[in-house]
Design a protein around this motif. Sequence first.
Motif, PDB file in Angstrom:
ATOM      1  N   GLY A  81       0.810  -1.217   0.000  1.00  0.00           N
ATOM      2  CA  GLY A  81       0.000   0.000   0.000  1.00  0.00           C
ATOM      3  C   GLY A  81       0.840   1.262   0.000  1.00  0.00           C
ATOM      4  O   GLY A  81       0.314   2.357  -0.163  1.00  0.00           O
ATOM      5  N   ILE A  82       2.135   1.086   0.206  1.00  0.00           N
ATOM      6  CA  ILE A  82       3.084   2.194   0.184  1.00  0.00           C
ATOM      7  C   ILE A  82       3.830   2.138  -1.145  1.00  0.00           C
ATOM      8  O   ILE A  82       4.253   1.060  -1.563  1.00  0.00           O
ATOM      9  N   PRO A  83       4.014   3.255  -1.834  1.00  0.00           N
ATOM     10  CA  PRO A  83       4.717   3.216  -3.133  1.00  0.00           C
ATOM     11  C   PRO A  83       6.101   2.585  -2.999  1.00  0.00           C
ATOM     12  O   PRO A  83       6.834   2.859  -2.034  1.00  0.00           O
ATOM     13  N   VAL A  84       6.468   1.751  -3.965  1.00  0.00           N
ATOM     14  CA  VAL A  84       7.771   1.094  -3.921  1.00  0.00           C
ATOM     15  C   VAL A  84       8.904   2.110  -3.912  1.00  0.00           C
ATOM     16  O   VAL A  84       9.973   1.882  -3.329  1.00  0.00           O
ATOM     17  N   GLU A  85       8.666   3.277  -4.542  1.00  0.00           N
ATOM     18  CA  GLU A  85       9.701   4.311  -4.555  1.00  0.00           C
ATOM     19  C   GLU A  85      10.059   4.762  -3.136  1.00  0.00           C
ATOM     20  O   GLU A  85      11.227   5.052  -2.837  1.00  0.00           O
ATOM     21  N   ILE A  86       9.058   4.816  -2.256  1.00  0.00           N
ATOM     22  CA  ILE A  86       9.313   5.223  -0.869  1.00  0.00           C
ATOM     23  C   ILE A  86      10.008   4.102  -0.100  1.00  0.00           C
ATOM     24  O   ILE A  86      10.895   4.353   0.727  1.00  0.00           O
ATOM     25  N   HIS A  87       9.639   2.865  -0.374  1.00  0.00           N
ATOM     26  CA  HIS A  87      10.358   1.748   0.257  1.00  0.00           C
ATOM     27  C   HIS A  87      11.847   1.809  -0.077  1.00  0.00           C
ATOM     28  O   HIS A  87      12.703   1.567   0.778  1.00  0.00           O
ATOM     29  N   ILE A  88      12.152   2.127  -1.318  1.00  0.00           N
ATOM     30  CA  ILE A  88      13.565   2.226  -1.739  1.00  0.00           C
ATOM     31  C   ILE A  88      14.237   3.407  -1.063  1.00  0.00           C
ATOM     32  O   ILE A  88      15.371   3.293  -0.569  1.00  0.00           O
ATOM     33  N   ALA A  89      13.537   4.546  -1.002  1.00  0.00           N
ATOM     34  CA  ALA A  89      14.115   5.740  -0.370  1.00  0.00           C
ATOM     35  C   ALA A  89      14.403   5.495   1.108  1.00  0.00           C
ATOM     36  O   ALA A  89      15.431   5.934   1.630  1.00  0.00           O
ATOM     37  N   HIS A  90      13.506   4.781   1.790  1.00  0.00           N
ATOM     38  CA  HIS A  90      13.726   4.474   3.209  1.00  0.00           C
ATOM     39  C   HIS A  90      15.033   3.707   3.405  1.00  0.00           C
ATOM     40  O   HIS A  90      15.834   4.030   4.292  1.00  0.00           O
ATOM     41  N   VAL A  91      15.234   2.694   2.591  1.00  0.00           N
ATOM     42  CA  VAL A  91      16.448   1.879   2.710  1.00  0.00           C
ATOM     43  C   VAL A  91      17.683   2.708   2.389  1.00  0.00           C
ATOM     44  O   VAL A  91      18.677   2.697   3.133  1.00  0.00           O
ATOM     45  N   ALA A  92      17.648   3.452   1.294  1.00  0.00           N
ATOM     46  CA  ALA A  92      18.824   4.213   0.864  1.00  0.00           C
ATOM     47  C   ALA A  92      19.230   5.263   1.892  1.00  0.00           C
ATOM     48  O   ALA A  92      20.418   5.447   2.178  1.00  0.00           O
ATOM     49  N   ASP A  93      18.259   5.947   2.470  1.00  0.00           N
ATOM     50  CA  ASP A  93      18.523   7.001   3.451  1.00  0.00           C
ATOM     51  C   ASP A  93      19.252   6.443   4.675  1.00  0.00           C
ATOM     52  O   ASP A  93      20.282   6.969   5.113  1.00  0.00           O
ATOM     53  N   VAL A  94      18.727   5.361   5.233  1.00  0.00           N
ATOM     54  CA  VAL A  94      19.319   4.779   6.450  1.00  0.00           C
ATOM     55  C   VAL A  94      20.636   4.077   6.142  1.00  0.00           C
ATOM     56  O   VAL A  94      21.607   4.178   6.899  1.00  0.00           O
ATOM     57  N   VAL A  95      20.688   3.370   5.021  1.00  0.00           N
ATOM     58  CA  VAL A  95      21.920   2.665   4.652  1.00  0.00           C
ATOM     59  C   VAL A  95      23.083   3.633   4.500  1.00  0.00           C
ATOM     60  O   VAL A  95      24.201   3.358   4.965  1.00  0.00           O
ATOM     61  N   GLU A  96      22.851   4.794   3.885  1.00  0.00           N
ATOM     62  CA  GLU A  96      23.949   5.739   3.681  1.00  0.00           C
ATOM     63  C   GLU A  96      24.570   6.171   5.006  1.00  0.00           C
ATOM     64  O   GLU A  96      25.793   6.237   5.136  1.00  0.00           O
ATOM     65  N   VAL A  97      23.727   6.454   5.994  1.00  0.00           N
ATOM     66  CA  VAL A  97      24.243   6.896   7.291  1.00  0.00           C
ATOM     67  C   VAL A  97      25.091   5.807   7.938  1.00  0.00           C
ATOM     68  O   VAL A  97      26.208   6.047   8.410  1.00  0.00           O
ATOM     69  N   HIS A  98      24.579   4.578   7.957  1.00  0.00           N
ATOM     70  CA  HIS A  98      25.296   3.495   8.643  1.00  0.00           C
ATOM     71  C   HIS A  98      26.492   2.998   7.831  1.00  0.00           C
ATOM     72  O   HIS A  98      27.490   2.558   8.406  1.00  0.00           O
ATOM     73  N   LEU A  99      26.418   3.103   6.523  1.00  0.00           N
ATOM     74  CA  LEU A  99      27.564   2.777   5.678  1.00  0.00           C
ATOM     75  C   LEU A  99      28.704   3.762   5.944  1.00  0.00           C
ATOM     76  O   LEU A  99      29.868   3.366   6.095  1.00  0.00           O
TER      77      LEU A  99
END
Length: 530
Positions: free
Chosen positions: A184-202
């Motif tokens: 029910g959530i756009p796939v584009e937002i699912h991708i953005a969620h992962v990318a945002d958090v991954v960048e910080v922890h990477l």
Amino acid sequence: MHPHGTLPGSEKGLSRAELLAAVSLAIDLGLGQPMEHMLRSSLIATRIAERMGLDHRQRATVYYANLVGWIGCHADSHELSALFGDDIAFRADTYAVDMTGLPFLRLMTSHVGRGLPAWERGISAAVFLVAARSQVATLIHSHCSSAGVLSDRMGLDGQVGEALAYVFERWDGRGLPNGCRGEGIPVEIHIAHVADVVEVHLRTGGLAHAKDVLRSRRGSQFSPAVADVFERDAAEIVDGLFDMDVWVAALTQAPDRDRTLTAEESDELLRAMADFVDLKSPFTLGHSRGVASLAAGAARHLGMPSPDVTHLYRAGLVHSLGKMGVSNQIWEKKGPLTTAEWERVRMYPDLTGRILSRVKGLESVVSVAMKHRERIDGSGFPRGIAGAELTAKDRLLAAAEAYQGLLEPRPHRAALDPRGAADRLRDEARAGQLDAESVAAVLAAAGQRVSRRTPWPAGLTDREVEILRLVAQGRSNREIAADLFIAEKTARNHVERVYAKLGVNNRTQASLAAIDRGLVGFPATAVAEK
């Protein structure tokens, strides 16, 4: 020049992608992250989207939903600071936890009342816990609506604005404001969620750590499908991210990288950037547009060439971008600043320069914008530039910014009326801080700007305009009632009527409506100064 129009003689348009990339750098500062965080996470998101087979329009939405996804956060900095103290530190800390359940609640309560005496902090935390979900839900709803409005103003595809409504939703349905879940959530937002958090922890812990965080939140905060794609191709997805010129690399991926704006479109996007910054605090609502109009009007009064008028107008619009890197806890402090706080304030013009320095075509604008707090006697900041080192344009923008600021309320003082502001400005010229000719030109321009006796827009009455301005300043119904010596119920009824007439439903939307209709910066019954 009409205050909402384009300057005659405006120069060739700017790169839309570069201006939006600059906005992302300002967003980074407000998130408590180093600049280029969002650019780098947009690259991660784009690489994930390609591996998931998204079409061209979906990839464009992924890119910009990630780049400006948190743009609405800064419109709530006033409320966030009231709850958690340092709004920037709070946002930075949210990356360390899965934003739900006890860990998130502990994070919030650890920030509530920070800086207050222990007993007062304890009371604040207890009060917060009683209404925590309601208060956070209100903030998030405001954020999402603000993000959509600002996205539209910056000329992004409507699909981006629609996607941003889901930026606080979660795969497991435990997000806000609507508890949407899964597909029910756009796939584009699912991708953005992962990318945002991954960048910080990477960036802070390396690839193994980033993968561990992703695994721990797979199926809760993050989409399993997106998490699995990153897990499978992580080494390729993050390859070279910290070795490349990320500004160039990210712009290469921008869906509209070849789009040059017309002069009119450039000014419109710069005005949207001005609104984005000024929404950070209710005390600065409409400030940048006001400075821009004053500076341009003063330049025309002095007979400056058309390109100089354009430079000054645009410098006025963007001069405050660096303020995103300073907490509202400092901007809205009623007492004197500490040495450390003052140092943070002193650096914001330099941050403006760092944000905008790579945008081709803004070089002359940035040079002027960075010096709006300098003074000809060397008493200004950030560099203490003095005398002949300050050009005519530098001096004019400094006078325009000073005058506009005096017309606006600040935490430690009320707004001055036009005559009082003019007197203060002349005093500063006599003291050798501001240039006398520039002050005279700004006041000449201001004499035309402050006249008003036409009906208020949207059928608003004088009282409703007064109410709207108080709402825009962040006042609660109770505070409005106290300010105007009316019952709280009466104040609430006034606010509801104002919202209905403007077609809005929260403070941020009301503030934007006030900016659009020229309702900020002047007393409700202002008349021309003779």
